[in-house]
Design a protein around this motif. Structure first.
Motif, PDB file in Angstrom:
ATOM      1  N   GLY A 350      12.538 -19.140 124.119  1.00 47.85           N
ATOM      2  CA  GLY A 350      11.797 -20.217 123.472  1.00 47.85           C
ATOM      3  C   GLY A 350      12.465 -20.705 122.204  1.00 47.85           C
ATOM      4  N   ILE A 351      12.986 -19.784 121.398  1.00 53.91           N
ATOM      5  CA  ILE A 351      13.622 -20.169 120.140  1.00 53.91           C
ATOM      6  C   ILE A 351      14.870 -21.003 120.413  1.00 53.91           C
ATOM      7  N   GLU A 352      15.687 -20.524 121.338  1.00 52.34           N
ATOM      8  CA  GLU A 352      16.916 -21.240 121.655  1.00 52.34           C
ATOM      9  C   GLU A 352      16.630 -22.622 122.225  1.00 52.34           C
ATOM     10  N   GLN A 353      15.603 -22.722 123.050  1.00 49.77           N
ATOM     11  CA  GLN A 353      15.272 -24.003 123.676  1.00 49.77           C
ATOM     12  C   GLN A 353      14.735 -25.010 122.674  1.00 49.77           C
ATOM     13  N   ASP A 354      13.850 -24.577 121.775  1.00 47.16           N
ATOM     14  CA  ASP A 354      13.150 -25.513 120.896  1.00 47.16           C
ATOM     15  C   ASP A 354      13.934 -25.863 119.637  1.00 47.16           C
ATOM     16  N   ALA A 355      14.835 -24.991 119.217  1.00 44.00           N
ATOM     17  CA  ALA A 355      15.564 -25.227 117.964  1.00 44.00           C
ATOM     18  C   ALA A 355      16.634 -26.300 118.148  1.00 44.00           C
ATOM     19  N   ASP A 356      16.772 -27.159 117.143  1.00 42.67           N
ATOM     20  CA  ASP A 356      17.877 -28.120 117.131  1.00 42.67           C
ATOM     21  C   ASP A 356      19.155 -27.460 116.638  1.00 42.67           C
ATOM     22  N   ALA A 357      19.003 -26.466 115.778  1.00 44.41           N
ATOM     23  CA  ALA A 357      20.155 -25.698 115.301  1.00 44.41           C
ATOM     24  C   ALA A 357      19.729 -24.248 115.129  1.00 44.41           C
ATOM     25  N   VAL A 358      20.621 -23.335 115.479  1.00 46.23           N
ATOM     26  CA  VAL A 358      20.398 -21.903 115.246  1.00 46.23           C
ATOM     27  C   VAL A 358      21.552 -21.400 114.392  1.00 46.23           C
ATOM     28  N   ILE A 359      21.214 -20.845 113.234  1.00 42.53           N
ATOM     29  CA  ILE A 359      22.211 -20.383 112.266  1.00 42.53           C
ATOM     30  C   ILE A 359      22.014 -18.891 112.046  1.00 42.53           C
ATOM     31  N   PHE A 360      23.071 -18.121 112.251  1.00 44.71           N
ATOM     32  CA  PHE A 360      22.997 -16.685 112.007  1.00 44.71           C
ATOM     33  C   PHE A 360      23.671 -16.333 110.690  1.00 44.71           C
ATOM     34  N   LEU A 361      23.064 -15.396 109.992  1.00 42.57           N
ATOM     35  CA  LEU A 361      23.632 -14.866 108.750  1.00 42.57           C
ATOM     36  C   LEU A 361      24.041 -13.422 109.001  1.00 42.57           C
ATOM     37  N   TYR A 362      25.192 -13.031 108.431  1.00 40.63           N
ATOM     38  CA  TYR A 362      25.714 -11.698 108.707  1.00 40.63           C
ATOM     39  C   TYR A 362      26.547 -11.240 107.521  1.00 40.63           C
ATOM     40  N   ARG A 363      26.380  -9.958 107.171  1.00 39.54           N
ATOM     41  CA  ARG A 363      27.218  -9.378 106.118  1.00 39.54           C
ATOM     42  C   ARG A 363      27.941  -8.156 106.666  1.00 39.54           C
ATOM     43  N   ASP A 364      29.242  -8.223 106.649  1.00 35.80           N
ATOM     44  CA  ASP A 364      30.061  -7.115 107.129  1.00 35.80           C
ATOM     45  C   ASP A 364      29.980  -5.955 106.139  1.00 35.80           C
ATOM     46  N   GLU A 365      29.981  -4.736 106.647  1.00 33.86           N
ATOM     47  CA  GLU A 365      29.832  -3.567 105.772  1.00 33.86           C
ATOM     48  C   GLU A 365      30.959  -3.472 104.747  1.00 33.86           C
ATOM     49  N   HIS A 366      32.111  -4.014 105.044  1.00 34.65           N
ATOM     50  CA  HIS A 366      33.245  -3.897 104.118  1.00 34.65           C
ATOM     51  C   HIS A 366      33.205  -4.952 103.003  1.00 34.65           C
ATOM     52  N   THR A 367      32.549  -6.084 103.272  1.00 34.21           N
ATOM     53  CA  THR A 367      32.517  -7.161 102.263  1.00 34.21           C
ATOM     54  C   THR A 367      31.083  -7.573 101.921  1.00 34.21           C
ATOM     55  N   ALA A 368      30.125  -6.703 102.228  1.00 39.50           N
ATOM     56  CA  ALA A 368      28.705  -7.055 102.090  1.00 39.50           C
ATOM     57  C   ALA A 368      28.337  -7.451 100.671  1.00 39.50           C
ATOM     58  N   ASP A 369      28.994  -6.864  99.689  1.00 38.51           N
ATOM     59  CA  ASP A 369      28.648  -7.172  98.296  1.00 38.51           C
ATOM     60  C   ASP A 369      29.262  -8.482  97.818  1.00 38.51           C
ATOM     61  N   GLU A 370      30.150  -9.065  98.613  1.00 35.11           N
ATOM     62  CA  GLU A 370      30.864 -10.249  98.148  1.00 35.11           C
ATOM     63  C   GLU A 370      30.709 -11.468  99.042  1.00 35.11           C
ATOM     64  N   GLN A 371      30.459 -11.243 100.337  1.00 34.32           N
ATOM     65  CA  GLN A 371      30.468 -12.376 101.260  1.00 34.32           C
ATOM     66  C   GLN A 371      29.246 -12.365 102.183  1.00 34.32           C
ATOM     67  N   LEU A 372      28.755 -13.566 102.463  1.00 31.87           N
ATOM     68  CA  LEU A 372      27.731 -13.774 103.486  1.00 31.87           C
ATOM     69  C   LEU A 372      28.357 -14.665 104.550  1.00 31.87           C
ATOM     70  N   MET A 373      28.452 -14.144 105.776  1.00 26.95           N
ATOM     71  CA  MET A 373      29.017 -14.912 106.872  1.00 26.95           C
ATOM     72  C   MET A 373      27.928 -15.780 107.495  1.00 26.95           C
ATOM     73  N   VAL A 374      28.272 -17.023 107.790  1.00 30.27           N
ATOM     74  CA  VAL A 374      27.353 -17.986 108.405  1.00 30.27           C
ATOM     75  C   VAL A 374      27.952 -18.428 109.734  1.00 30.27           C
ATOM     76  N   HIS A 375      27.163 -18.314 110.804  1.00 29.10           N
ATOM     77  CA  HIS A 375      27.653 -18.676 112.141  1.00 29.10           C
ATOM     78  C   HIS A 375      26.687 -19.671 112.778  1.00 29.10           C
ATOM     79  N   ILE A 376      27.176 -20.858 113.130  1.00 27.41           N
ATOM     80  CA  ILE A 376      26.361 -21.877 113.795  1.00 27.41           C
ATOM     81  C   ILE A 376      26.456 -21.628 115.303  1.00 27.41           C
ATOM     82  N   ALA A 377      25.396 -21.055 115.882  1.00 27.62           N
ATOM     83  CA  ALA A 377      25.418 -20.696 117.305  1.00 27.62           C
ATOM     84  C   ALA A 377      24.909 -21.822 118.195  1.00 27.62           C
ATOM     85  N   LYS A 378      24.089 -22.697 117.649  1.00 29.30           N
ATOM     86  CA  LYS A 378      23.612 -23.867 118.397  1.00 29.30           C
ATOM     87  C   LYS A 378      23.499 -25.027 117.427  1.00 29.30           C
TER      88      LYS A 378
END
Length: 404
Positions: A350-378
């Protein structure tokens, strides 16, 4: 339940549940009962004029109906099913229209004087009238393309996010669109949502519905992000230099963010708050923190069906009220490592179908204190599978453009 009982229960809901008159899509002509029709018409008129609607008020206005008005809420379980009754009233109104059309066709078939042209004309006329009873009508691009496009370009504004790369990818947040932010706990989706809310509020009021934080937490997070004040570990009075900075920011930088922080919320209650705000001025955005904590008017045992109903309602709210909706989402417990994907969304269909955009946020354990990764999946408005990083400033719980 008899049709009259459905209508009485719905009228009772209009008088006792504030959100019903905010979100109703019924027309008074769809009521079969003359009494319910008159009561509903009066209640809608009073509500639109900002006047109160209650059983006492309506009894004073319609003393002949007083007994029915007061008994309309005798079975509260029926009143709470108002959304189901609304669909039932619409369906039965359409059935009455179809029955009337069938009767006219029968009369036409039995009329010996009816010639071919008359029969065709009546059939077309009755069919058109029947279809007109339903709001879901199609229009031709031939007749209205220029007007529709001109109106769209005049009315639609795309509001930017706080981050340039995200704006370049999704073109910002536009009325009628729903954007989903997904992340694992502790990554920063509520913080990012707060930054988005503050940015949107530069264009008009923003409704921020949260079931995770209270109003004070939302306010302190926004002040920390925007004023650069570190509140961590502080209790009691702020040091004098921080109190002065906070006071200066509150005096000059406040924006109209309207926080709803009750523990139990529905899409309908959020929609009611948006409508109430829109009566004052156009709403620039709605933030929902988060999808899985919303409840539905009717109990739905199946979790996937429940999420489908919620996301469908959020998208419908975005389109009906012409506001951008930013909704936060949990992830499935199985997706604990690596950059999330669409299948990691809880209730992903339902989320994938209804959303116009899906954005994931991710912080890698090695750079978690410095970087926030943003991934546009839809992304319906541009390229998919775009990944970029923002600087993460944990002291102020905020994400910043690397060039900022």
């Amino acid at each position: 339940m008899a049709e009259h009982d459905i209508e009485i229960a719905y009228v009772g809901a209009c008088m006792t549940i504030p959100e019903v008159l905010e979100v109703t899509t019924l027309d008074n002509s769809q009521f079969e009962s003359v009494m319910c029709r008159r009561l509903f018409e009066s209640m809608k008129d009073r509500h639109n004029r900002g006047l109160g609607v209650s059983q006492a008020t309506m009894s004073d206005l319609f003393p002949d109906y007083a007994r029915d008005i007061w008994s309309s809420t005798d079975v509260m379980s029926d009143v709470l099913l108002w959304a189901t009754h609304e669909d039932g009233i619409k369906l039965r109104a359409m059935r009455r229209t179809v029955r009337d059309a069938a009767l006219r066709f029968q009369q036409l078939a039995d009329a010996p004087e009816a010639d071919m042209d008359t029969i065709v004309d009546v059939i077309q006329s009755v069919t058109a009238d029947t279809l007109a009873a339903d709001e879901r009508r199609a229009s031709s691009m031939i007749s209205d393309a220029r007007d529709v496009l001109a109106e769209m370009r005049k009315a639609v504004k795309v509001y930017p996010s706080p981050w340039k790369t995200l704006n370049d990818t999704i073109a910002g947040f536009a009325p009628g669109r729903m954007t989903v932010l997904g992340a694992r706990p502790g990554v920063g989706k509520s913080a990012v949502a707060s930054q988005i809310a503050y940015e949107l509020a530069s264009h008009g009021p923003v409704v921020f519905a949260t079931m995770e934080m209270d109003k004070g937490e939302v306010y302190s997070r926004i002040v920390s992000q925007q004023a650069g004040i570190y509140y961590g570990g502080m209790t009691g009075q702020l040091p004098e230099f921080l109190a002065a900075r906070e006071d200066e920011w509150l005096r000059t930088q406040l924006r109209d963010i309207r926080v709803i922080d009750s523990g139990t919320q529905t899409v309908q209650s959020i929609r009611a708050a948006v409508r109430a705000t829109a009566r004052e001025q156009p709403v620039a955005g709605v933030v929902v923190d988060y999808i899985h904590l919303l409840t539905t008017p009717q109990r739905i045992e199946n979790e996937t069906q429940r999420i489908n109903e919620i996301t469908r309602s959020l998208k419908q709210m975005a389109m009906d009220l012409q506001v951008p909706v930013i909704a936060l989402s949990q992830l499935n417990r199985g997706g604990d490592t690596g950059m999330p994907t669409l299948k990691d969304l809880r209730g992903s269909g339902g989320i994938e179908q209804d959303a116009d955009a899906v954005i994931f946020l991710y912080r890698d354990e090695h750079t978690a204190d410095e970087q926030l990764m943003v991934h546009i999946a839809k992304n319906r408005q541009g390229p998919n599978f775009v990944t970029f990083s923002l600087n993460w400033e944990g002291a102020f719980v905020r994400a910043m453009d690397p060039a900022a």
